[in-house]
Write an enzyme that holds these catalytic residues in place. Structure first.
Site, PDB file in Angstrom:
ATOM      1  N   CYS A 114      19.359  -5.585   2.805  1.00 33.17           N
ATOM      2  CA  CYS A 114      19.253  -6.294   1.519  1.00 33.17           C
ATOM      3  C   CYS A 114      20.596  -6.422   0.802  1.00 33.17           C
ATOM      4  O   CYS A 114      20.731  -7.226  -0.121  1.00 33.17           O
ATOM      5  CB  CYS A 114      18.245  -5.610   0.607  1.00 33.17           C
ATOM      6  N   HIS A 251      19.620  -8.189  -6.642  1.00 36.70           N
ATOM      7  CA  HIS A 251      18.744  -8.321  -5.466  1.00 36.70           C
ATOM      8  C   HIS A 251      17.307  -8.207  -5.969  1.00 36.70           C
ATOM      9  O   HIS A 251      16.988  -7.362  -6.817  1.00 36.70           O
ATOM     10  CB  HIS A 251      19.055  -7.208  -4.461  1.00 36.70           C
ATOM     11  N   ASN A 281      10.590 -10.042  -1.833  1.00 40.21           N
ATOM     12  CA  ASN A 281      11.860  -9.465  -1.365  1.00 40.21           C
ATOM     13  C   ASN A 281      12.290 -10.177  -0.080  1.00 40.21           C
ATOM     14  O   ASN A 281      11.752  -9.906   0.989  1.00 40.21           O
ATOM     15  CB  ASN A 281      11.685  -7.964  -1.130  1.00 40.21           C
TER      16      ASN A 281
HETATM   17  N1  ACO Z   1      -1.956  -1.581  -2.628  1.00 37.50           N
HETATM   18  C1  ACO Z   1      -2.613  -0.552  -3.210  1.00 37.50           C
HETATM   19  N2  ACO Z   1      -2.196   0.716  -3.146  1.00 37.50           N
HETATM   20  C2  ACO Z   1      -1.064   0.958  -2.450  1.00 37.50           C
HETATM   21  C3  ACO Z   1      -0.339  -0.063  -1.825  1.00 37.50           C
HETATM   22  C4  ACO Z   1      -0.825  -1.365  -1.930  1.00 37.50           C
HETATM   23  N3  ACO Z   1      -0.199  -2.442  -1.377  1.00 37.50           N
HETATM   24  N4  ACO Z   1       0.736   0.469  -1.217  1.00 37.50           N
HETATM   25  C5  ACO Z   1       0.708   1.796  -1.469  1.00 37.50           C
HETATM   26  N5  ACO Z   1      -0.395   2.096  -2.208  1.00 37.50           N
HETATM   27  C6  ACO Z   1      -0.818   3.390  -2.714  1.00 37.50           C
HETATM   28  C7  ACO Z   1      -0.162   4.527  -1.984  1.00 37.50           C
HETATM   29  O1  ACO Z   1      -0.873   4.837  -0.807  1.00 37.50           O
HETATM   30  C8  ACO Z   1      -0.241   5.640  -3.020  1.00 37.50           C
HETATM   31  O2  ACO Z   1      -1.535   6.171  -2.999  1.00 37.50           O
HETATM   32  P1  ACO Z   1      -1.724   7.771  -3.150  1.00 37.50           P
HETATM   33  O3  ACO Z   1      -1.169   8.107  -4.511  1.00 37.50           O
HETATM   34  O4  ACO Z   1      -3.208   7.927  -3.038  1.00 37.50           O
HETATM   35  O5  ACO Z   1      -0.928   8.390  -2.056  1.00 37.50           O
HETATM   36  C9  ACO Z   1      -0.057   4.910  -4.345  1.00 37.50           C
HETATM   37  O6  ACO Z   1      -0.358   3.527  -4.067  1.00 37.50           O
HETATM   38  C10 ACO Z   1       1.325   5.008  -4.934  1.00 37.50           C
HETATM   39  O7  ACO Z   1       2.288   4.765  -3.908  1.00 37.50           O
HETATM   40  P2  ACO Z   1       3.854   4.895  -4.150  1.00 37.50           P
HETATM   41  O8  ACO Z   1       4.553   4.604  -2.870  1.00 37.50           O
HETATM   42  O9  ACO Z   1       4.147   6.168  -4.846  1.00 37.50           O
HETATM   43  O10 ACO Z   1       4.066   3.702  -5.195  1.00 37.50           O
HETATM   44  P3  ACO Z   1       5.353   3.318  -5.981  1.00 37.50           P
HETATM   45  O11 ACO Z   1       5.067   3.287  -7.424  1.00 37.50           O
HETATM   46  O12 ACO Z   1       6.566   4.092  -5.525  1.00 37.50           O
HETATM   47  O13 ACO Z   1       5.577   1.784  -5.540  1.00 37.50           O
HETATM   48  C11 ACO Z   1       6.958   0.527  -4.005  1.00 37.50           C
HETATM   49  C12 ACO Z   1       5.759   1.464  -4.183  1.00 37.50           C
HETATM   50  C13 ACO Z   1       6.629  -0.801  -4.673  1.00 37.50           C
HETATM   51  C14 ACO Z   1       7.206   0.302  -2.526  1.00 37.50           C
HETATM   52  C15 ACO Z   1       8.212   1.139  -4.664  1.00 37.50           C
HETATM   53  O14 ACO Z   1       8.353   2.473  -4.257  1.00 37.50           O
HETATM   54  C16 ACO Z   1       9.487   0.391  -4.338  1.00 37.50           C
HETATM   55  O15 ACO Z   1       9.707  -0.707  -4.795  1.00 37.50           O
HETATM   56  N6  ACO Z   1      10.397   1.027  -3.572  1.00 37.50           N
HETATM   57  C17 ACO Z   1      11.703   0.450  -3.300  1.00 37.50           C
HETATM   58  C18 ACO Z   1      11.647  -0.729  -2.411  1.00 37.50           C
HETATM   59  C19 ACO Z   1      13.036  -1.263  -2.295  1.00 37.50           C
HETATM   60  O16 ACO Z   1      13.703  -1.500  -3.286  1.00 37.50           O
HETATM   61  N7  ACO Z   1      13.540  -1.429  -1.111  1.00 37.50           N
HETATM   62  C20 ACO Z   1      14.972  -1.718  -1.016  1.00 37.50           C
HETATM   63  C21 ACO Z   1      15.309  -2.986  -0.524  1.00 37.50           C
HETATM   64  S1  ACO Z   1      14.420  -3.448   0.898  1.00 37.50           S
HETATM   65  C22 ACO Z   1      15.536  -3.569   2.235  1.00 37.50           C
HETATM   66  O17 ACO Z   1      16.642  -3.172   2.217  1.00 37.50           O
HETATM   67  C23 ACO Z   1      14.975  -4.200   3.509  1.00 37.50           C
END
Ligand code: ACO
Length: 324
Positions: A114, A251, A281
């Site tokens: 990214c 980004h 993304n």
């Molecule tokens: N729908 C419903 N529930 C979901 C989903 C979904 N699509 N995905 C995960 N959950 C659940 C999980 O299982 C978890 O359930 P649990 O509490 O029972 O275990 C709960 O939702 C919370 O999950 P988290 O992973 O803690 O959620 P978070 O608030 O961290 O959000 C996210 C997840 C959106 C992925 C976030 O962590 C994020 O944006 N991370 C960074 C992503 C990023 O910036 N990547 C960098 C660039 S990408 C690259 O370089 C290719």
């Protein structure tokens, strides 16, 4: 007298097919509410099965060249940031060069996930500042849908496809920060964090492309702190305060990460280019896509100061200060 690289023009391409959160609700156990609250994404574009990263890169590059009013013979180089190339080799950049009838010159891909576009922009800027090229096409293009596990709800709701391009051109600048051009770039990677965001395979390991594996919570945590650090470094390096910046062009991974960086800069969200809601993304394509949209919408105007920043797999991160 010093030479700088100005962003002469922008261009972009998005695939026709739009995938909404409502459709994703039927594919995996998720809801529009969860996706919107956690990421800010409402819909994204997905490439057709036979549409490649290179096809999208060519379309975005053509638009940037048209906007620049340059002919293929004016382009000295093509640099494509991508992590989803059409083939293991040759590069996407040589496809762009060939398809657009660009004269022989440098052409290669850069892979920093990214952060790829910020890396590619930096490399091109350095070629120009060294006097080795006058006009370089810098492209970010991705078909992230080809490395997504469509049964994994934690990642498939986030990633998307598209391409964006800019033409960088050498220009004399004797006005310091008041002049147009790339004023500074800042690149980082921490290879000890490479397993936090990776594909499950690759050419020399499993022999296939693999699919995205992400420790979302960890990546989120580092994204917030690295973005905060690197924008602080940009300000300090250029001896400016946040009020010198007209637009933050981040980004587009997650609206919460974007909001936290804006907060660190004491910038209102009105000064932040946000496309994550309708682009998702698109990895290396997200910044040039956002830039092109904001330029064509008339939001970003000539002579405004832009702070560009990104973070991605590697982990990699970086930023650039650019007067448009
Ligand atoms: N729908 C419903 N529930 C979901 C989903 C979904 N699509 N995905 C995960 N959950 C659940 C999980 O299982 C978890 O359930 P649990 O509490 O029972 O275990 C709960 O939702 C919370 O999950 P988290 O992973 O803690 O959620 P978070 O608030 O961290 O959000 C996210 C997840 C959106 C992925 C976030 O962590 C994020 O944006 N991370 C960074 C992503 C990023 O910036 N990547 C960098 C660039 S990408 C690259 O370089 C290719």
């Amino acid at each position: 007298m010093s030479v700088t690289s100005i962003i002469l023009s922008t261009g972009s391409y998005l695939p026709e097919r739009i995938l909404t959160n409502a459709e994703l609700e039927k594919m995996v156990d998720t809801t529009d509410e969860w996706i919107t609250q956690r990421s800010g994404i409402k819909q994204r574009h997905i490439a057709a099965e036979n549409e490649t990263t290179g096809d999208m890169a060519v379309k975005a590059a053509r638009k940037a060249m048209e906007a620049a009013n340059l002919s293929p013979d004016d382009i000295d180089g093509v640099i494509v940031a991508t992590t989803t190339p059409d083939r293991t080799f040759p590069s996407v950049a040589v496809k762009v060069q060939g398809d657009l009838d660009i004269k022989p010159g440098l052409a290669f891909d850069v892979q920093a996930v990214c952060t790829g576009f910020v890396y590619a922009l930096t490399v091109a800027d350095n070629f120009i500042k060294m006097g080795q090229a006058k006009n370089i096409l810098v492209i970010g293009a991705e078909k992230m849908s080809s490395v997504v596990d469509w049964t994994d709800r934690t990642t498939c709701v986030l990633f998307a496809d598209g391409a964006g391009a800019v033409v960088l051109q050498a220009k004399e600048n004797n006005d310091g920060l008041k002049g147009q051009g790339i004023h500074s770039t800042h690149l980082y990677a921490n290879g000890k964090q490479r397993e936090m965001l990776q594909t499950s395979g690759g050419v020399s390991s499993t022999g296939d492309n693999g699919t995205i594996e992400m420790q979302g919570r960890e990546v989120f945590k580092y994204a917030v702190s690295y973005m905060s650090e690197v924008v602080g470094e940009v300000l300090e390096h250029n001896n400016i305060t946040p009020d010198a910046i007209d637009w933050l062009v981040p980004h587009q991974a997650n609206i919460r990460i974007i909001e936290s960086t804006a907060k660190k800069l004491h910038m209102s969200m009105d000064q932040v280019v946000v496309t994550v809601d309708h682009h998702g993304n698109t990895s290396a394509a997200s910044i040039p896509l956002a830039l092109d949209e904001a330029v064509r919408d008339g939001k970003i105007k000539r002579d405004q100061m832009l702070l560009i920043e990104a973070m991605g797999g590697g982990l990699t991160w970086g930023a650039a200060l650019v007067r448009f």
